[in-house]
Design a protein around this motif. Structure first.
Motif, PDB file in Angstrom:
ATOM      1  N   LYS A  52     -20.748  10.797   2.654  1.00 52.97           N
ATOM      2  CA  LYS A  52     -20.058  11.073   1.396  1.00 52.97           C
ATOM      3  C   LYS A  52     -20.492  12.407   0.791  1.00 52.97           C
ATOM      4  CE  LYS A  52     -18.598   6.498  -0.090  1.00 52.97           C
ATOM      5  NZ  LYS A  52     -18.539   5.532  -1.205  1.00 52.97           N
ATOM      6  N   PHE A  53     -21.049  13.292   1.619  1.00 52.87           N
ATOM      7  CA  PHE A  53     -21.369  14.634   1.153  1.00 52.87           C
ATOM      8  C   PHE A  53     -20.114  15.487   1.338  1.00 52.87           C
ATOM      9  CE2 PHE A  53     -25.376  12.768   2.605  1.00 52.87           C
ATOM     10  CZ  PHE A  53     -26.133  12.887   1.445  1.00 52.87           C
ATOM     11  N   TYR A  54     -19.207  15.321   0.383  1.00 51.32           N
ATOM     12  CA  TYR A  54     -17.875  15.898   0.528  1.00 51.32           C
ATOM     13  C   TYR A  54     -17.895  17.404   0.717  1.00 51.32           C
ATOM     14  CZ  TYR A  54     -16.253  11.360  -1.190  1.00 51.32           C
ATOM     15  OH  TYR A  54     -16.010  10.027  -1.339  1.00 51.32           O
ATOM     16  N   PHE A  55     -18.844  18.084   0.091  1.00 50.56           N
ATOM     17  CA  PHE A  55     -18.745  19.541   0.017  1.00 50.56           C
ATOM     18  C   PHE A  55     -19.301  20.251   1.243  1.00 50.56           C
ATOM     19  CE2 PHE A  55     -18.862  17.926  -4.362  1.00 50.56           C
ATOM     20  CZ  PHE A  55     -17.572  18.254  -4.694  1.00 50.56           C
ATOM     21  N   ASN A  56     -19.808  19.481   2.220  1.00 53.69           N
ATOM     22  CA  ASN A  56     -20.066  20.137   3.504  1.00 53.69           C
ATOM     23  C   ASN A  56     -18.872  19.986   4.436  1.00 53.69           C
ATOM     24  OD1 ASN A  56     -20.204  17.541   4.543  1.00 53.69           O
ATOM     25  ND2 ASN A  56     -22.446  17.494   4.625  1.00 53.69           N
ATOM     26  N   GLY A  57     -17.785  19.475   3.894  1.00 55.36           N
ATOM     27  CA  GLY A  57     -16.535  19.409   4.654  1.00 55.36           C
ATOM     28  C   GLY A  57     -15.999  20.798   4.922  1.00 55.36           C
ATOM     29  N   THR A  58     -15.349  20.955   6.046  1.00 51.59           N
ATOM     30  CA  THR A  58     -14.869  22.279   6.464  1.00 51.59           C
ATOM     31  C   THR A  58     -13.353  22.400   6.428  1.00 51.59           C
ATOM     32  OG1 THR A  58     -14.927  21.552   8.775  1.00 51.59           O
ATOM     33  CG2 THR A  58     -16.889  22.678   7.920  1.00 51.59           C
ATOM     34  N   HIS A  59     -12.663  21.333   6.008  1.00 48.22           N
ATOM     35  CA  HIS A  59     -11.203  21.356   5.962  1.00 48.22           C
ATOM     36  C   HIS A  59     -10.727  20.831   4.615  1.00 48.22           C
ATOM     37  CE1 HIS A  59     -11.926  21.471  10.298  1.00 48.22           C
ATOM     38  NE2 HIS A  59     -10.699  21.931  10.445  1.00 48.22           N
ATOM     39  N   LEU A  60      -9.692  21.463   4.091  1.00 48.22           N
ATOM     40  CA  LEU A  60      -9.038  21.003   2.868  1.00 48.22           C
ATOM     41  C   LEU A  60      -7.610  20.603   3.211  1.00 48.22           C
ATOM     42  CD1 LEU A  60     -10.259  23.604   0.204  1.00 48.22           C
ATOM     43  CD2 LEU A  60     -11.240  21.381   0.788  1.00 48.22           C
ATOM     44  N   VAL A  61      -7.231  19.429   2.756  1.00 51.39           N
ATOM     45  CA  VAL A  61      -5.934  18.863   3.104  1.00 51.39           C
ATOM     46  C   VAL A  61      -5.022  18.911   1.888  1.00 51.39           C
ATOM     47  CG1 VAL A  61      -4.720  16.830   3.987  1.00 51.39           C
ATOM     48  CG2 VAL A  61      -7.060  17.333   4.751  1.00 51.39           C
ATOM     49  N   VAL A  62      -3.804  19.363   2.086  1.00 55.21           N
ATOM     50  CA  VAL A  62      -2.770  19.338   1.041  1.00 55.21           C
ATOM     51  C   VAL A  62      -1.633  18.466   1.562  1.00 55.21           C
ATOM     52  CG1 VAL A  62      -1.141  20.661  -0.345  1.00 55.21           C
ATOM     53  CG2 VAL A  62      -3.390  21.627   0.208  1.00 55.21           C
ATOM     54  N   ASN A  63      -1.353  17.412   0.841  1.00 58.04           N
ATOM     55  CA  ASN A  63      -0.321  16.455   1.250  1.00 58.04           C
ATOM     56  C   ASN A  63       0.734  16.380   0.151  1.00 58.04           C
ATOM     57  OD1 ASN A  63       1.147  14.294   2.281  1.00 58.04           O
ATOM     58  ND2 ASN A  63      -0.695  13.271   3.052  1.00 58.04           N
ATOM     59  N   ILE A  64       1.996  16.565   0.512  1.00 54.94           N
ATOM     60  CA  ILE A  64       3.090  16.550  -0.456  1.00 54.94           C
ATOM     61  C   ILE A  64       4.047  15.422  -0.077  1.00 54.94           C
ATOM     62  CG2 ILE A  64       4.858  17.919  -1.625  1.00 54.94           C
ATOM     63  CD1 ILE A  64       3.539  20.422  -0.366  1.00 54.94           C
ATOM     64  N   PRO A  65       3.982  14.280  -0.759  1.00 51.50           N
ATOM     65  CA  PRO A  65       4.931  13.201  -0.457  1.00 51.50           C
ATOM     66  C   PRO A  65       6.305  13.479  -1.053  1.00 51.50           C
ATOM     67  CG  PRO A  65       3.382  12.501  -2.148  1.00 51.50           C
ATOM     68  CD  PRO A  65       2.967  13.875  -1.743  1.00 51.50           C
ATOM     69  N   VAL A  66       7.330  13.251  -0.247  1.00 55.17           N
ATOM     70  CA  VAL A  66       8.722  13.475  -0.663  1.00 55.17           C
ATOM     71  C   VAL A  66       9.471  12.153  -0.573  1.00 55.17           C
ATOM     72  CG1 VAL A  66      10.887  14.625  -0.029  1.00 55.17           C
ATOM     73  CG2 VAL A  66       8.737  15.906  -0.006  1.00 55.17           C
ATOM     74  N   ILE A  67      10.281  11.867  -1.591  1.00 59.28           N
ATOM     75  CA  ILE A  67      11.052  10.626  -1.620  1.00 59.28           C
ATOM     76  C   ILE A  67      11.989  10.584  -0.418  1.00 59.28           C
ATOM     77  CG2 ILE A  67      12.680   9.239  -2.939  1.00 59.28           C
ATOM     78  CD1 ILE A  67       9.960   9.392  -4.200  1.00 59.28           C
ATOM     79  N   ASN A  68      12.097   9.404   0.197  1.00 59.45           N
ATOM     80  CA  ASN A  68      12.869   9.275   1.437  1.00 59.45           C
ATOM     81  C   ASN A  68      13.972   8.229   1.254  1.00 59.45           C
ATOM     82  OD1 ASN A  68      13.635   9.613   4.084  1.00 59.45           O
ATOM     83  ND2 ASN A  68      12.013   8.343   4.927  1.00 59.45           N
ATOM     84  N   ASN A  69      14.964   8.558   0.442  1.00 57.97           N
ATOM     85  CA  ASN A  69      16.095   7.645   0.278  1.00 57.97           C
ATOM     86  C   ASN A  69      17.384   8.334   0.725  1.00 57.97           C
ATOM     87  OD1 ASN A  69      16.951   9.305  -1.901  1.00 57.97           O
ATOM     88  ND2 ASN A  69      15.754   8.104  -3.355  1.00 57.97           N
TER      89      ASN A  69
ATOM     90  N   ASN B 109      12.188  -3.521  -0.239  1.00 58.38           N
ATOM     91  CA  ASN B 109      11.541  -3.938  -1.481  1.00 58.38           C
ATOM     92  C   ASN B 109      10.807  -2.808  -2.195  1.00 58.38           C
ATOM     93  OD1 ASN B 109      11.536  -7.156  -1.856  1.00 58.38           O
ATOM     94  ND2 ASN B 109      11.534  -6.673   0.329  1.00 58.38           N
ATOM     95  N   PHE B 110      10.303  -1.851  -1.445  1.00 58.68           N
ATOM     96  CA  PHE B 110       9.506  -0.795  -2.074  1.00 58.68           C
ATOM     97  C   PHE B 110      10.023   0.604  -1.771  1.00 58.68           C
ATOM     98  CE2 PHE B 110       6.668  -4.290  -0.723  1.00 58.68           C
ATOM     99  CZ  PHE B 110       6.381  -4.818  -1.974  1.00 58.68           C
ATOM    100  N   GLY B 111      11.095   0.694  -0.995  1.00 60.90           N
ATOM    101  CA  GLY B 111      11.619   1.992  -0.608  1.00 60.90           C
ATOM    102  C   GLY B 111      10.966   2.465   0.681  1.00 60.90           C
ATOM    103  N   LYS B 112      11.643   3.359   1.377  1.00 62.92           N
ATOM    104  CA  LYS B 112      11.103   3.889   2.615  1.00 62.92           C
ATOM    105  C   LYS B 112       9.815   4.661   2.342  1.00 62.92           C
ATOM    106  CE  LYS B 112      15.379   4.328   5.290  1.00 62.92           C
ATOM    107  NZ  LYS B 112      16.248   5.249   6.047  1.00 62.92           N
ATOM    108  N   PHE B 113       8.955   4.643   3.348  1.00 59.23           N
ATOM    109  CA  PHE B 113       7.716   5.407   3.234  1.00 59.23           C
ATOM    110  C   PHE B 113       8.054   6.891   3.064  1.00 59.23           C
ATOM    111  CE2 PHE B 113       3.728   7.323   4.645  1.00 59.23           C
ATOM    112  CZ  PHE B 113       2.821   6.527   3.974  1.00 59.23           C
ATOM    113  N   PHE B 114       7.214   7.553   2.293  1.00 61.64           N
ATOM    114  CA  PHE B 114       7.496   8.935   1.942  1.00 61.64           C
ATOM    115  C   PHE B 114       7.626   9.831   3.172  1.00 61.64           C
ATOM    116  CE2 PHE B 114       4.527   7.224  -1.332  1.00 61.64           C
ATOM    117  CZ  PHE B 114       5.461   7.048  -2.320  1.00 61.64           C
ATOM    118  N   ARG B 115       8.460  10.844   3.037  1.00 63.10           N
ATOM    119  CA  ARG B 115       8.417  11.953   3.986  1.00 63.10           C
ATOM    120  C   ARG B 115       7.167  12.762   3.656  1.00 63.10           C
ATOM    121  NH1 ARG B 115      13.521  12.779   6.324  1.00 63.10           N
ATOM    122  NH2 ARG B 115      12.888  14.882   6.946  1.00 63.10           N
ATOM    123  N   THR B 116       6.450  13.180   4.666  1.00 62.91           N
ATOM    124  CA  THR B 116       5.150  13.818   4.441  1.00 62.91           C
ATOM    125  C   THR B 116       5.182  15.264   4.884  1.00 62.91           C
ATOM    126  OG1 THR B 116       4.015  11.713   4.754  1.00 62.91           O
ATOM    127  CG2 THR B 116       2.690  13.703   4.930  1.00 62.91           C
TER     128      THR B 116
END
Length: 1285
Positions: free
Chosen positions: A597-614, A408-415
């Protein structure tokens, strides 16, 4: 600075006043009236000064707006007097559209909010609580016109508090956050009534305020006479003109009861200790007491021929007492049946052995032909590496729901994911290598022009240095340019694949940028935007830079122009917070390891690239991901910034590499076992016969037959299209080699110890030997085969496939051993008797001495010493007590058996994914998306369905969004992190006539979006009444909502957030979902908890049982971890079935008592193996369950041969027969399976793969040691007590 994207409060102009002293502040008088000056630069209308009596409002349009927005001022509609004109009212209505989309879902909050502006703008008593603090002059008009440039507004502080209280819990359906997080500003003491009113009215703080409004909480020293204190309504009260109070989702006071975390079940304790442990100890004590009493009583009374105790206990603890009739005469129908079956089997195997030994080459040729024919099936072999196929049953609930979601919604993205952090000194700003990591933290105070307000200091961790953010932008830009070549199988044409060909583009075709979920996408992944600064040219002071933009965007990710006034005052264009792909980015998704919720004392930055999985993108994505992994690995080696990374293909790649990594280890293990078999099979009586009596060829051929059996099993199922798994390839040889080598030793050693009659030929001797040991081999192999095939009924794919292949392999191995191996043994025996050398069989050595009568050292030691020592009157009860103690310990430790499989354990020790899994577990602050899927069949355009699925006012208290919101308030229990993104609430806000969003062209009725010029004149509202659409109206406008791109005028457009959330086909609204997030899953226990707690939550279960909608929850990891919900039951059923089938066969062939002894011994081996798993930290999962099933088969090998030897022994008395069985079969089993496997297992301990070290080396070693101990110590003793007569 965070801006309120709402109040272009465009009522502004004034008529001239001569002197302040003439101003009147009394009821019925105004401060302004009508609009008289338009500032085209700021797009703001200013109001005219007017200190006269309020005017009567006669205009029908104006009255209609007043009735809608300000019913308290409209009254009964007769003789309505106001201090605002129709044009002011029209302007006010236009500017209330965006606030409505944010807080309109709570009628009481929105009504109080409107009253604040209605009183200021239109109240006929306006002059009593407002005052024109400053006037401006428009000299472009003739004559010049004055206008109100600054306004004082006296407000009762309690009004502000009541307004805040009614709105503080209103949620934003798009993000799940609170609406006031967006429209209250950044305050050191948080948002409250006065801070909110200040943010709404102070132009120095909020650049969206059209002109300066000074809120006063006292009239002292002012021209005003009283404080504005209009009526307010609590969120659980019904405001005028609304259908009811706010929903539970926006007003906790409307909820029936606040969500309560169910108490943890109290531990079951007895006398302060775990109840299960106490019961096991108590049972053990009772057993030892009873057993000890019987043994002592026998020694005290039976040996003195006490009649009563002899009658009671003789049959149980008989010790070397003769029974002359044990093998003579009628022994009962069941025993007679078992003896008859055994005799027939012996005759059959003797006849078969004679045929094979007499025609060795024909039998070998036939065997080779069968093996080749079946082995050719491997040309069609298929190996399953798809984790879903490995761990999830096609009929499981999670698998069915996954398939429904995909359809119904397509396969979950490749990550594709990268997680950046700093472990070393990286001063990207100053390139100063002498600083410490702590020195790179930055304190930042955002600029404000307000003199009475200082924004709170924001502390930025080193990862937010601009140079690091720029490097992350460069990486993302490089990734977009990566190329992979894809070749079509049919056409052989090659195409170049880039990320843009396969990535997710939620705003296409309007916006074709790929989705990058990254903190740098607050700057549209532009280095130029990161470097932008707003500088006051006069004072040369910094007004804004990338840090202020980050603060603004993390507070309101949907802002179109963040702090536009500050940027534009410095001559710079304001930046949007929306990412380059057009959608918002939640900060908790792209920032890791922050506090609260003090985001800027975070020590990691995450980059996530979803790719279509059909079907089209998946094969291309696999190739592109390879280039991505190569690029990021190369980049990591050349830079000091730390990055953990993964692609969708990474797990399969590493599992495949893992298999290759341990090929040498596994092969060397088999070489060690082969070398041992080849040496141990020989019987060396003199140096002159070493190369004659050696069995290197026989050992080699025996191992080759085991491999041939595996090939037959793999081949026949490959013909049938059954896919094999890596578990089968890794585990199956170990099992079949254990079974096969054991049988080889039994046959060869019986032949070596046999003294053939003088007239008996070699062929007849081998046939007779096979007739003696064949039934024992058939017992073990047959029971194992049946047990495995019954185990194949399991719903767990890994267990089912292993059981199928194992059952077939054991069966083929048995068949080849009683045919081909017998033929080979016959040829070898001919060679030995003709004194020809092993291997070099053409060379004879006639000077060799004749073989001496030698039983073999191990056989001699077992028969003469070990069996007598083990089965004496003192050792036997001691063995029972010790082994029952070990079993009690294992039984007591079962509650501590860990369930699950940590992902990193399945990776090689040097895998980059181990670092990725560990970093992800320690840094991510939000878990996987979870979807509450409404199945097709719900009629969304009906009111009762809408009430069950919406979360605003008028919706059911137990509606799905309300229940999810409740669950999000107790995330530690529910594992729901945030309220759901609610497309239905956003749709209702979007389509409402109070919203500036939904409009259709007058000419053709098609959608008219918010960017159409002269929209108000050529388009009309979608709905004429402020009611939720039903019927055809709902269906008509929903596609318009899903296609509308969010804008500053209409931030509720559904294209970015919900374009894939609703499945619309042929104008039919089908399945839809409401998405939120799980709490972070750091271990397998966390993932299992996510499934169990969502399913166990009573409120969510009630929602799934709604009559108006069928709902289920889905997350991408459910199919992998659902197995752990039932794995204990699966393990119990599978192991029980295997043991019961072995018991049944053993009872038929050997008798009831012996069958029970075998069942008890196998059960104890498995039980103690589970105890070892607790002590050695081996968790229960599909891999260990396969090993447990395999352990059942190997345990049969340790038990069945000795048990049959006991049952068929001609010695008198149980103890004597137990000694005889241990001597005859014990040495063969010990030298065969135990020593052979031990050598191979030790090699596995040097594997570099954690999964081999834990689940193969540790478990295999435990299986062999426990099997040997129980087979050689416990089983003979148990048989001596309760074995068959």
């Amino acid at each position: 600075m965070l801006c309120f994207p709402v109040f272009h409060f465009d009522e502004c102009s004034a008529k001239k006043r001569s002197r302040k002293k003439e101003l009147k502040s009394e009821e019925g008088f105004c401060t302004w009236y009508d609009q008289c000056y338009y500032d085209s630069g700021t797009n703001v209308w200013y109001n005219c000064p007017y200190n006269k009596k309020a005017k009567k409002l006669n205009d029908e349009k104006g009255l209609e707006i007043l009735k809608d927005l300000c019913p308290s001022l409209y009254g009964d509609g007769k003789n309505v007097r106001t201090c605002c004109s129709s044009s002011q009212l029209a302007n006010m209505k236009a500017n209330m559209g965006v606030p409505y989309t944010l807080i309109g879902r709570c009628p009481s909050c929105y009504r109080n909010f409107l009253n604040f502006w209605c009183e200021m703008t239109c109240s006929p008593n306006q002059s009593t609580f407002t005052n024109a603090a400053a006037l401006g002059t428009d000299k472009s008009q003739d004559p010049p016109v004055q206008y109100v440039k600054e306004l004082d507004y006296a407000v009762n502080a309690t009004f502000g508090d009541r307004l805040f209280d009614s709105c503080k819990n209103v949620s934003n359906p798009t993000t799940g956050a609170k609406a006031l997080d967006i429209i209250c500003g950044n305050w050191p003491d948080g948002c409250n009534g006065q801070n909110w009113l200040t943010f709404l009215t102070d132009k120095n703080i909020n650049n969206m305020v059209p002109f300066k409004i000074n809120v006063k909480y006292s009239v002292e020293g002012t021209e005003m006479s009283e404080l504005m204190n209009a009526d307010t309504f609590r969120c659980n009260e019904t405001a005028p003109g609304s259908d009811g109070p706010c929903s539970c989702n926006d007003c906790p006071d409307c909820c029936k009861a606040p969500p309560v975390i169910p108490p943890e079940p109290e531990p079951w304790q007895i006398f302060g200790y775990h109840g299960w442990t106490v019961i096991v100890i108590f049972a053990y004590v009772i057993f030892v007491w009873a057993f000890g009493t019987v043994v002592i009583a026998w020694h005290l009374f039976c040996k003195q021929d006490h009649y009563l105790f002899t009658i009671l206990f003789r049959e149980i603890i008989e010790h070397e007492q003769l029974n002359a009739h044990e093998f003579n005469g009628d022994q009962g129908p069941f025993t007679n049946l078992t003896n008859l079956i055994d005799q027939k089997m012996s005759l059959f195997f003797e006849a078969l052995g004679l045929i094979c030994a007499s025609n060795p080459w024909k039998v070998i040729l036939a065997g080779v032909t069968v093996v080749i024919a079946l082995g050719l099936g491997l040309l069609n072999y298929q190996i399953t590496t798809d984790p879903v196929e490995l761990w999830s049953s096609p009929t499981s609930q999670a698998r069915i729901e996954k398939n429904y979601f995909d359809e119904n919604f397509g396969k979950f993205f490749r990550t594709e994911m990268m997680i950046f952090s700093i472990e070393h000194i990286v001063d990207s700003e100053n390139k100063n290598k002498s600083v410490s990591l702590d020195d790179l933290w930055q304190d930042y105070v955002p600029y404000t022009s307000a003199t009475d307000f200082v924004p709170p200091t924001t502390r930025f961790s080193p990862i937010f240095q601009r140079g690091i953010l720029e490097e992350i932008v460069r990486i993302q830009n490089d990734i977009q340019e990566l190329n992979a070549n894809y070749t079509e199988k049919d056409s052989n044409s090659t195409e170049s694949i880039k990320l843009s060909d396969i990535c997710l583009k939620p705003m296409a075709p309007v916006n074709n940028n790929c989705t990058f979920m990254s903190v740098t996408n607050y700057f549209q992944n532009s280095i130029d935007n990161l470097r932008k600064k707003a500088v006051d040219s006069f004072f040369d002071s910094l007004l804004a830079d990338y840090r202020s933009h980050l603060i603004g965007c993390t507070r309101n990710p949907t802002t179109i122009e963040e702090d536009s006034a500050t940027w534009e005052s410095a001559g710079e264009k304001a930046m949007s917070c929306l990412a380059s792909f057009g959608g918002p980015i939640n900060p908790n998704v792209v920032i890791g390891s922050y506090d609260e919720k003090f985001y800027f004392n975070g020590t990691h930055l995450v980059v996530n690239i979803p790719v279509i999985n059909n079907e089209w993108t998946a094969p291309r994505a696999v190739l592109w991901e390879k280039e991505f992994l190569n690029y990021i690995q190369t980049w990591k080696n050349e830079h000091s910034l730390t990055v953990a990374f993964s692609a969708e293909r990474s797990v399969e790649d590493e599992i495949e590499r893992e298999s290759g990594t341990d090929v040498f280890t596994v092969l060397f293990s088999y070489v060690v076992m082969f070398a041992y078999v080849s040496f141990a099979l020989g019987q060396f009586t003199s140096t002159s016969r070493v190369f004659i009596d050696s069995k290197i060829t026989v050992g080699f051929m025996g191992v080759l037959i085991v491999m041939a059996a595996i090939i037959c099993s793999l081949g026949i199922f490959s013909y049938a299209g059954v896919k094999m798994t890596l578990i089968i390839i890794e585990v199956l040889p170990f099992l079949v080699l254990a079974v096969g080598v054991d049988n080889i030793f039994i046959i060869v050693q019986h032949l070596q110890r046999d003294r053939a009659p003088s007239k008996e030929t070699t062929e007849q001797q081998i046939a007779r030997i096979l007739g003696e040991v064949g039934p024992s081999m058939a017992l073990s192999s047959g029971s194992e085969t049946i047990a495995f095939f019954i185990g194949a009924l399991s719903t767990m794919p890994a267990v089912r496939s292993f059981s199928l292949f194992a059952g077939a392999a054991v069966l083929f191995d048995f068949c080849l051993q009683v045919t081909v191996f017998i033929a080979i043994l016959a040829l070898d025996e001919r060679r030995r008797k003709s004194k020809r050398l092993d291997i070099f069989c053409c060379i004879s050595y006639n000077n060799a001495k004749d073989p001496e009568n030698d039983e073999g050292l191990l056989y001699h030691m077992t028969k003469r010493y070990f069996s007598r020592l083990l089965l004496n009157s003192i050792a036997r009860p001691f063995i029972i007590i010790v082994f029952s103690l070990i079993a009690a310990f294992s039984l007591a430790s079962l509650p501590k058996l860990h369930i699950g499989l940590e992902q990193k354990l399945s990776m090689p020790e040097d895998s980059y994914l181990i670092d990725y899994f560990e970093t992800m577990a320690s840094s991510l602050e939000v878990g996987a998306p979870v979807y509450f899927v409404v199945k097709d069949g719900s009629n969304y355009n009906q009111r009762d369905v809408q009430k069950a699925l919406c979360g605003g006012a008028g919706c059911n208290d137990d509606s799905l969004p309300s229940l999810i919101s409740d669950a999000a308030q107790i995330p530690s229990f529910s594992t729901i992190a945030t309220p759901a993104m609610n497309w239905m609430d956003d749709y209702f806000d979007w389509v409402s006539p109070n919203s500036p969003c939904c409009r259709v062209f007058n000419a053709n009725g098609t959608f008219c979006d918010s960017k159409v010029p002269d929209r108000e004149n050529i388009c009309t509202q979608c709905l004429s009444e402020n009611k939720r659409p039903t019927g055809d109206s709902f269906d008509r406008f929903l596609p318009m909502f899903l296609g509308d791109i969010p804008s500053e005028t209409c931030p509720r457009g559904g294209s970015a957030a919900y374009s894939s959330a609703i499945n619309i086909t042929d104008e039919h609204v089908g399945a839809s979902y409401f998405m939120t997030y799980h709490t972070p899953g750091r271990t397998s226990d966390d993932f299992i908890k996510c499934i169990t707690n969502v399913e166990a939550s009573e409120s969510l279960i009630n929602a799934t049982k709604s009559e108006s909608a069928e709902i289920f929850t889905y997350s991408v990891f459910y199919v992998f971890y659902e197995q752990y919900l039932t794995i204990v039951n699966d393990a119990f059923i599978n192991l029980s079935v295997c043991i019961l089938s072995v018991t049944f066969i053993t009872m038929i062939l050997l008798g009831v008592a012996t069958g029970i002894c075998v069942a008890i011994t196998i059960s104890l081996i498995i039980l103690n193996l589970l105890g070892v798993m607790v002590v050695w930290e081996i968790s229960l999962n599909a891999i260990s369950l396969v090993n447990l099933v395999m352990a059942t088969g190997i345990a049969v090998e340790f038990c069945s041969h000795i048990a049959r030897a006991f049952a068929k022994s001609q010695q008198q008395g149980r103890v004597a027969r137990a000694r005889d069985a241990l001597a005859e079969m014990g040495s063969s089993v010990l030298s065969g399976i135990t020593f052979t496997k031990f050598g191979g297992i030790v090699v596995l301990g040097f594997s570099k793969t954690q999964i081999f070290q834990i689940f193969y080396f540790r478990m295999y070693l435990s299986i062999v040691v426990l099997g040997a101990l129980h087979g050689f110590f416990f089983l003979p003793v148990l048989l001596s007590y309760i074995g068959n007569h």
